[in-house]
Design a protein around this motif. Structure first.
Motif, PDB file in Angstrom:
ATOM      1  N   TRP A  69       0.561  -0.763  -0.353  1.00  0.00           N
ATOM      2  CA  TRP A  69       0.128  -0.015  -0.051  1.00  0.00           C
ATOM      3  C   TRP A  69       0.459   0.827  -0.103  1.00  0.00           C
ATOM      4  CZ3 TRP A  69      -0.674   3.240   4.107  1.00  0.00           C
ATOM      5  CH2 TRP A  69      -1.710   4.531   3.737  1.00  0.00           C
ATOM      6  N   ARG A  70       0.776   2.338  -1.228  1.00  0.00           N
ATOM      7  CA  ARG A  70       1.565   3.524  -0.914  1.00  0.00           C
ATOM      8  C   ARG A  70       2.904   2.795  -1.330  1.00  0.00           C
ATOM      9  NH1 ARG A  70      -0.807   8.436   2.314  1.00  0.00           N
ATOM     10  NH2 ARG A  70      -3.041   8.146   1.781  1.00  0.00           N
ATOM     11  N   GLY A  71       3.241   1.827  -2.146  1.00  0.00           N
ATOM     12  CA  GLY A  71       4.449   1.368  -2.105  1.00  0.00           C
ATOM     13  C   GLY A  71       4.920   0.714  -0.908  1.00  0.00           C
ATOM     14  N   LYS A  72       4.499   0.772  -0.366  1.00  0.00           N
ATOM     15  CA  LYS A  72       4.843   0.045   1.534  1.00  0.00           C
ATOM     16  C   LYS A  72       4.609  -1.316   1.741  1.00  0.00           C
ATOM     17  CE  LYS A  72       5.375   4.567   3.349  1.00  0.00           C
ATOM     18  NZ  LYS A  72       3.936   5.249   4.313  1.00  0.00           N
ATOM     19  N   PRO A  73       5.308  -1.956   1.732  1.00  0.00           N
ATOM     20  CA  PRO A  73       4.904  -3.168   2.721  1.00  0.00           C
ATOM     21  C   PRO A  73       3.779  -3.639   3.924  1.00  0.00           C
ATOM     22  CG  PRO A  73       7.463  -3.548   3.010  1.00  0.00           C
ATOM     23  CD  PRO A  73       6.568  -2.309   2.063  1.00  0.00           C
ATOM     24  N   ILE A  74       3.192  -4.563   3.318  1.00  0.00           N
ATOM     25  CA  ILE A  74       2.204  -4.472   5.014  1.00  0.00           C
ATOM     26  C   ILE A  74       2.250  -6.311   5.267  1.00  0.00           C
ATOM     27  CG2 ILE A  74       0.035  -3.731   5.596  1.00  0.00           C
ATOM     28  CD1 ILE A  74       1.399  -0.914   5.110  1.00  0.00           C
ATOM     29  N   TRP A  75       2.556  -6.158   6.284  1.00  0.00           N
ATOM     30  CA  TRP A  75       1.760  -7.452   6.730  1.00  0.00           C
ATOM     31  C   TRP A  75       0.401  -7.380   7.470  1.00  0.00           C
ATOM     32  CZ3 TRP A  75       6.849  -7.285   9.837  1.00  0.00           C
ATOM     33  CH2 TRP A  75       8.366  -8.043   8.732  1.00  0.00           C
ATOM     34  N   ILE A  76      -0.525  -8.789   7.124  1.00  0.00           N
ATOM     35  CA  ILE A  76      -1.640  -8.547   8.595  1.00  0.00           C
ATOM     36  C   ILE A  76      -1.437 -10.066   8.810  1.00  0.00           C
ATOM     37  CG2 ILE A  76      -4.013  -8.928   7.786  1.00  0.00           C
ATOM     38  CD1 ILE A  76      -4.088  -7.132   5.352  1.00  0.00           C
ATOM     39  N   LEU A  77      -1.200  -9.760   9.790  1.00  0.00           N
ATOM     40  CA  LEU A  77      -0.925 -11.465  10.966  1.00  0.00           C
ATOM     41  C   LEU A  77      -2.196 -11.424  11.508  1.00  0.00           C
ATOM     42  CD1 LEU A  77       0.663 -13.544  12.578  1.00  0.00           C
ATOM     43  CD2 LEU A  77       1.261 -11.952  13.627  1.00  0.00           C
ATOM     44  N   ARG A  78      -2.651 -12.836  11.104  1.00  0.00           N
ATOM     45  CA  ARG A  78      -3.639 -13.535  11.927  1.00  0.00           C
ATOM     46  C   ARG A  78      -3.255 -13.861  13.765  1.00  0.00           C
ATOM     47  NH1 ARG A  78      -9.509 -13.763  11.131  1.00  0.00           N
ATOM     48  NH2 ARG A  78      -9.558 -13.736   8.721  1.00  0.00           N
ATOM     49  N   ARG A  79      -3.170 -13.823  14.612  1.00  0.00           N
ATOM     50  CA  ARG A  79      -2.416 -14.618  16.016  1.00  0.00           C
ATOM     51  C   ARG A  79      -3.669 -15.276  16.416  1.00  0.00           C
ATOM     52  NH1 ARG A  79      -0.786  -7.950  18.051  1.00  0.00           N
ATOM     53  NH2 ARG A  79      -2.693  -7.653  17.518  1.00  0.00           N
ATOM     54  N   THR A  80      -2.581 -16.311  17.031  1.00  0.00           N
ATOM     55  CA  THR A  80      -3.612 -16.994  17.529  1.00  0.00           C
ATOM     56  C   THR A  80      -3.644 -16.750  19.355  1.00  0.00           C
ATOM     57  OG1 THR A  80      -1.675 -18.486  18.511  1.00  0.00           O
ATOM     58  CG2 THR A  80      -2.901 -18.860  16.680  1.00  0.00           C
ATOM     59  N   SER A  81      -4.395 -17.540  20.104  1.00  0.00           N
ATOM     60  CA  SER A  81      -5.179 -16.891  20.971  1.00  0.00           C
ATOM     61  C   SER A  81      -3.974 -17.623  21.789  1.00  0.00           C
ATOM     62  CB  SER A  81      -6.065 -18.051  21.339  1.00  0.00           C
ATOM     63  OG  SER A  81      -5.789 -19.551  21.064  1.00  0.00           O
ATOM     64  N   GLU A  82      -3.019 -18.359  21.049  1.00  0.00           N
ATOM     65  CA  GLU A  82      -1.973 -18.598  21.971  1.00  0.00           C
ATOM     66  C   GLU A  82      -0.798 -16.941  21.867  1.00  0.00           C
ATOM     67  OE1 GLU A  82       1.003 -21.498  21.002  1.00  0.00           O
ATOM     68  OE2 GLU A  82       1.844 -20.672  23.216  1.00  0.00           O
ATOM     69  N   MET A  83      -0.768 -16.854  21.040  1.00  0.00           N
ATOM     70  CA  MET A  83       0.006 -15.869  20.333  1.00  0.00           C
ATOM     71  C   MET A  83      -0.298 -14.475  21.412  1.00  0.00           C
ATOM     72  SD  MET A  83       0.258 -16.190  16.144  1.00  0.00           S
ATOM     73  CE  MET A  83       1.670 -16.545  15.616  1.00  0.00           C
TER      74      MET A  83
END
Ligand code: FES
Length: 201
Positions: A69-83
């Motif tokens: 997005w806007r030339g920037k890398p974006i992570w989208i992480l789905r965290r577990t309940s343990e995380m």
């Protein structure tokens, strides 16, 4: 008997009226075109920074995706309940430079311990706050080559900065700040729009 001039006068008026109407109609139409164009975002503006919608359905717990997005890398992480539980352990907070996100590295709605709107979904810019490398995702825990008690997170191979699974920076590394959280909002739990904040009702 009417003269030729008298006969043609009404016709002449009708002609002028029609011509005037045509000019006005054409003028309105032409002037409307730039107005409509100005209301539409140009392609360059869209490329430059228009919000993007991301479907999160395909991300399993514990996994993340990388988008741009806007030339920037974006992570989208789905965290577990343990995380999520691990992020809330006070021992971890003691290792972090800014555990409560006091620095201005996120929108107000992400200024919390998990740095997110929903506890399980982290949206974060994947750029190290030291010199801009892209850190590596290491969700595993325990003994690692770069940390003897790794809680899971991101490790930057350029100069060994470390961030937890909320993008919070560790103490004693070159990176000075937490990773940046971009503006984002959810239209439902599995659809996020990057580039816009939550709608205030
Ligand atoms: S750029 Fe990440 S530690 Fe230097």
């Amino acid at each position: 008997m009417e003269s030729r001039t008298q006969k043609s006068e009404p016709a002449r008026r009708r002609f002028i009226g029609r011509a005037l109407g045509l000019v006005l109609a054409t003028g309105v139409t032409l002037s409307a075109i730039p107005l409509v164009r100005s209301l539409l975002p140009s392609r360059s503006r869209q490329i430059a920074g228009a919000p993007i919608e991301v479907d999160l359905d395909t991300i399993s717990p514990g996994e993340q995706i990388l988008i741009t997005w806007r030339g920037k890398p974006i992570w989208i992480l789905r965290r577990t309940s343990e995380m999520i539980q691990r992020l809330r352990i006070s021992d971890l907070e003691a290792r972090l430079r800014d555990p409560l996100s006091q620095q201005d590295q996120q929108p107000p709605y992400a200024r919390n311990d998990l740095r997110s709107i929903h506890p399980d979904i982290l949206v974060v810019i994947a750029t190290c706050t030291h010199l801009g490398c892209i850190p590596k995702f290491h969700p595993e825990t325990g003994q690692m080559g770069f940390d003897s008690e790794w809680p899971g997170g991101y490790f930057c191979p350029c100069h060994a900065s470390k961030f937890d699974l909320a993008g919070r920076v560790f103490k004693g590394v070159p990176a000075p700040l937490n990773l940046v959280i971009p503006p984002h909002r959810f239209t439902d739990h599995n659809t996020v729009i990057i580039g816009e904040g939550p709608v205030v009702e």
